[in-house]
Design a protein around this motif. Sequence first.
Motif, PDB file in Angstrom:
ATOM      1  N   HIS A 294       0.819  -1.007   0.055  1.00 10.30           N
ATOM      2  CA  HIS A 294      -0.051   0.075  -0.098  1.00 10.30           C
ATOM      3  C   HIS A 294       0.727   1.196  -0.257  1.00 10.30           C
ATOM      4  N   GLN A 295       0.112   2.311  -0.161  1.00  5.36           N
ATOM      5  CA  GLN A 295       0.822   3.629   0.106  1.00  5.36           C
ATOM      6  C   GLN A 295       0.271   4.299   1.225  1.00  5.36           C
ATOM      7  N   ASP A 296       1.011   4.736   2.133  1.00  2.00           N
ATOM      8  CA  ASP A 296       0.686   5.448   3.308  1.00  2.00           C
ATOM      9  C   ASP A 296      -0.247   6.761   3.000  1.00  2.00           C
ATOM     10  N   MET A 297      -1.297   6.874   3.544  1.00  4.11           N
ATOM     11  CA  MET A 297      -1.939   8.143   3.391  1.00  4.11           C
ATOM     12  C   MET A 297      -2.755   8.387   1.971  1.00  4.11           C
ATOM     13  N   SER A 298      -2.898   7.273   1.307  1.00  9.65           N
ATOM     14  CA  SER A 298      -3.199   7.177  -0.053  1.00  9.65           C
ATOM     15  C   SER A 298      -4.683   8.133  -0.409  1.00  9.65           C
ATOM     16  N   TYR A 299      -5.294   8.210   0.473  1.00 11.03           N
ATOM     17  CA  TYR A 299      -6.719   8.687   0.422  1.00 11.03           C
ATOM     18  C   TYR A 299      -6.674  10.385   0.919  1.00 11.03           C
ATOM     19  N   GLN A 300      -5.432  10.666   1.091  1.00  8.68           N
ATOM     20  CA  GLN A 300      -5.183  12.129   1.245  1.00  8.68           C
ATOM     21  C   GLN A 300      -4.978  13.187   0.216  1.00  8.68           C
ATOM     22  N   GLY A 301      -5.228  14.349   0.395  1.00  4.25           N
ATOM     23  CA  GLY A 301      -4.833  15.152  -1.004  1.00  4.25           C
ATOM     24  C   GLY A 301      -3.428  15.350  -0.852  1.00  4.25           C
ATOM     25  N   VAL A 302      -2.793  15.492   0.278  1.00  2.00           N
ATOM     26  CA  VAL A 302      -1.204  15.716   0.289  1.00  2.00           C
ATOM     27  C   VAL A 302      -0.677  14.414   0.943  1.00  2.00           C
ATOM     28  N   ILE A 350     -10.698   6.491  -3.431  1.00  4.57           N
ATOM     29  CA  ILE A 350      -9.933   5.932  -2.598  1.00  4.57           C
ATOM     30  C   ILE A 350     -10.556   5.942  -1.326  1.00  4.57           C
ATOM     31  N   GLU A 351     -11.222   5.154  -0.492  1.00  6.41           N
ATOM     32  CA  GLU A 351     -12.068   5.418   0.563  1.00  6.41           C
ATOM     33  C   GLU A 351     -10.941   5.259   1.776  1.00  6.41           C
ATOM     34  N   ALA A 352     -11.258   5.794   2.924  1.00  7.01           N
ATOM     35  CA  ALA A 352     -10.452   5.737   3.982  1.00  7.01           C
ATOM     36  C   ALA A 352     -10.695   4.304   4.899  1.00  7.01           C
ATOM     37  N   ALA A 353      -9.601   3.964   5.855  1.00  5.30           N
ATOM     38  CA  ALA A 353      -9.700   2.950   6.506  1.00  5.30           C
ATOM     39  C   ALA A 353     -10.746   3.195   7.766  1.00  5.30           C
ATOM     40  N   TRP A 355     -10.058   3.325  11.066  1.00  4.61           N
ATOM     41  CA  TRP A 355      -9.627   4.128  12.017  1.00  4.61           C
ATOM     42  C   TRP A 355      -9.355   5.722  11.648  1.00  4.61           C
ATOM     43  N   VAL A 356      -9.958   5.934  10.692  1.00  9.21           N
ATOM     44  CA  VAL A 356      -9.621   7.253  10.066  1.00  9.21           C
ATOM     45  C   VAL A 356     -10.921   8.264  10.281  1.00  9.21           C
ATOM     46  N   ASP A 357     -10.738   9.527  10.825  1.00 16.07           N
ATOM     47  CA  ASP A 357     -11.865  10.378  11.043  1.00 16.07           C
ATOM     48  C   ASP A 357     -12.005  11.153   9.592  1.00 16.07           C
ATOM     49  N   THR A 358     -13.188  10.582   9.030  1.00 15.19           N
ATOM     50  CA  THR A 358     -13.557  10.878   7.608  1.00 15.19           C
ATOM     51  C   THR A 358     -14.165  12.477   7.723  1.00 15.19           C
ATOM     52  N   ASN A 359     -14.327  12.912   8.844  1.00 17.46           N
ATOM     53  CA  ASN A 359     -14.885  14.304   8.923  1.00 17.46           C
ATOM     54  C   ASN A 359     -13.601  15.247   8.311  1.00 17.46           C
ATOM     55  N   GLU A 360     -12.339  14.868   8.519  1.00 15.81           N
ATOM     56  CA  GLU A 360     -11.369  15.598   8.346  1.00 15.81           C
ATOM     57  C   GLU A 360     -10.756  15.457   7.044  1.00 15.81           C
ATOM     58  N   LYS A 373       4.795   8.560 -10.927  1.00 18.62           N
ATOM     59  CA  LYS A 373       4.908   7.334 -10.468  1.00 18.62           C
ATOM     60  C   LYS A 373       4.631   7.083  -9.112  1.00 18.62           C
ATOM     61  N   SER A 374       3.507   7.818  -8.883  1.00 18.44           N
ATOM     62  CA  SER A 374       2.512   7.470  -7.454  1.00 18.44           C
ATOM     63  C   SER A 374       1.411   6.611  -7.665  1.00 18.44           C
ATOM     64  N   LEU A 375       1.607   5.594  -6.872  1.00 18.90           N
ATOM     65  CA  LEU A 375       0.348   4.548  -7.002  1.00 18.90           C
ATOM     66  C   LEU A 375      -0.361   4.775  -5.455  1.00 18.90           C
ATOM     67  N   HIS A 376      -1.791   5.444  -5.575  1.00 15.55           N
ATOM     68  CA  HIS A 376      -2.618   5.634  -4.458  1.00 15.55           C
ATOM     69  C   HIS A 376      -3.349   4.253  -4.205  1.00 15.55           C
ATOM     70  N   LEU A 377      -2.530   3.299  -3.537  1.00 17.27           N
ATOM     71  CA  LEU A 377      -3.005   1.935  -3.320  1.00 17.27           C
ATOM     72  C   LEU A 377      -3.252   2.028  -1.778  1.00 17.27           C
ATOM     73  N   PRO A 378      -4.499   1.850  -1.348  1.00 21.79           N
ATOM     74  CA  PRO A 378      -4.669   1.776   0.109  1.00 21.79           C
ATOM     75  C   PRO A 378      -4.568   0.665   0.553  1.00 21.79           C
ATOM     76  N   VAL A 379      -4.394   0.841   2.175  1.00 19.70           N
ATOM     77  CA  VAL A 379      -3.965  -0.681   2.517  1.00 19.70           C
ATOM     78  C   VAL A 379      -4.891  -1.791   2.687  1.00 19.70           C
ATOM     79  N   HIS A 380      -6.116  -1.423   2.579  1.00 21.09           N
ATOM     80  CA  HIS A 380      -7.256  -2.342   2.262  1.00 21.09           C
ATOM     81  C   HIS A 380      -7.923  -2.209   0.839  1.00 21.09           C
ATOM     82  N   TRP A 381      -7.369  -3.155   0.019  1.00 23.58           N
ATOM     83  CA  TRP A 381      -7.451  -3.008  -1.529  1.00 23.58           C
ATOM     84  C   TRP A 381      -9.064  -2.885  -1.826  1.00 23.58           C
TER      85      TRP A 381
END
Length: 463
Positions: A294-302, A350-353, A355-360, A373-381
């Motif tokens: 996975h890619q850490d913080m793949s669901y984030q804008g930054v 890309i949905e959040a896991a 444990w993530v506060d989706t309000n943020e 070269k960046s692959l936005h791969l969440p830890v839960h596929w």
Amino acid sequence: MIVNCETKEPSKCFLKTRVVRVSDTSSSSPTTSKPTLRLATDDDDDGDAKERRGSLRSLHIILLWAIAKTKLRYILGLYTFLITLCLHYSATNVNSLLTDFQDMSLQDNNNNNNLRRQQTVVEPQLIFSQQPQIQLQSVNANIVSWTMSDAAKYALEHELLKLNWEDKDHISSTKTFIEQAKAILSSHILSGDEHLQRLLADLVNESGPVDAVVFDNLPMDPQIPATPTDGSIRLNKPSYVAEALLVAMGELAGTYTVGYKAEKQYSNPWVHEGFPRPSGPGSALTAASQVALHQDMSYQGVIPDLLGLVCLREGQDAKVETTLVSIEKLVQDVLPANVVSILRQPRFRIEAAGWVDTNEVDITKSRPVLEGKSLHLPVHWENMVGADSEAEEAVNTLRKALAELNSSGLHLTDGVMVLFNNQKVVHGRTPYTNLKYDGTDRVVFRSYFVKHLDGDAKESRML
């Protein structure tokens, strides 16, 4: 086939030819021998070649008549001179000379009568060595190691033990701690080590050749408390050597240490204390089961540019490994081109896991899975969702390819730290197989780093 006509050594030949394909009626693998060449007949020649051949024949007749009438030694000398002159003239056109050789065959040393011969065309091409065989490139990340000397280790430990992180939850105290740690590492290591400076620059550079750097023989805190068994998320160490090494090395690479508001399960926004937990809320850092690539913080804008892991205690499990896979090699060597094209289009969520506060964070926006070269791969596929059937099929192909990869990993031991580019690699972890939950299990700290911060984020170090 590349053949030297005198030495029979393939690597020393300067003409490359396509070899006659030979089938043996008595053997499935015929033996090759030295090729034989024949001169072409008049029927094979063009006009110029026929004219030269006619001139040579006339010359032969005249000289043979002269030999009968005069002294032999004088005529032989003249004959040799004229023949050499004619051959020199013919050799000035390599293509014309090579057309005189139309038929090459391979003879079986053991069973010549059973070989069928097939005509071939000789195509000259200058070469200087045998062509290498093309092999599928490994998807493993480009990892470089750097080992600290014992003298530097003890000197650095002495200085880092003096540091105090007064309030780990307050940004002002955190910034002071980071700057002090950077000053110590810069003066003791970085300022006089051009090799390390170059490694860090190549690591953070998106086009650099380094995907990860492993630092070995680092100083560690003299006291590592037992891992909590009561659900606590902090070790409460009396010193901050591991934290200082982690944040200082990441920032000396030209990045900023950051935390994420949406992540609520971490011990500290800027340094996350990771150890297996038998129960209670957790994340990929604390799970006992296998962690998928996975890619850490793949669901984030930054998304973090760098991610750092430092091992404080190896624990009882000597087989657990952190896997690193190059995204560039995955795209070039594994994924079909049509799938890559679809993954680059904004047709995914890309949905959040859990444990993530989706309000943020906004997880409703459509986006590409693959950017540069960046692959936005969440830890839960399953959190990577295609917006249509074609996009979903591309996601399924990606998942299948990732599941079939056979990538190598790093086993982290005491005093080992790894910094890797979170935009150039995806990472995972093999499952624990020998957890004790008795206070002696593995302890790994983690931090995130980004290259650019603006406005409030630069002050708060929170995204």
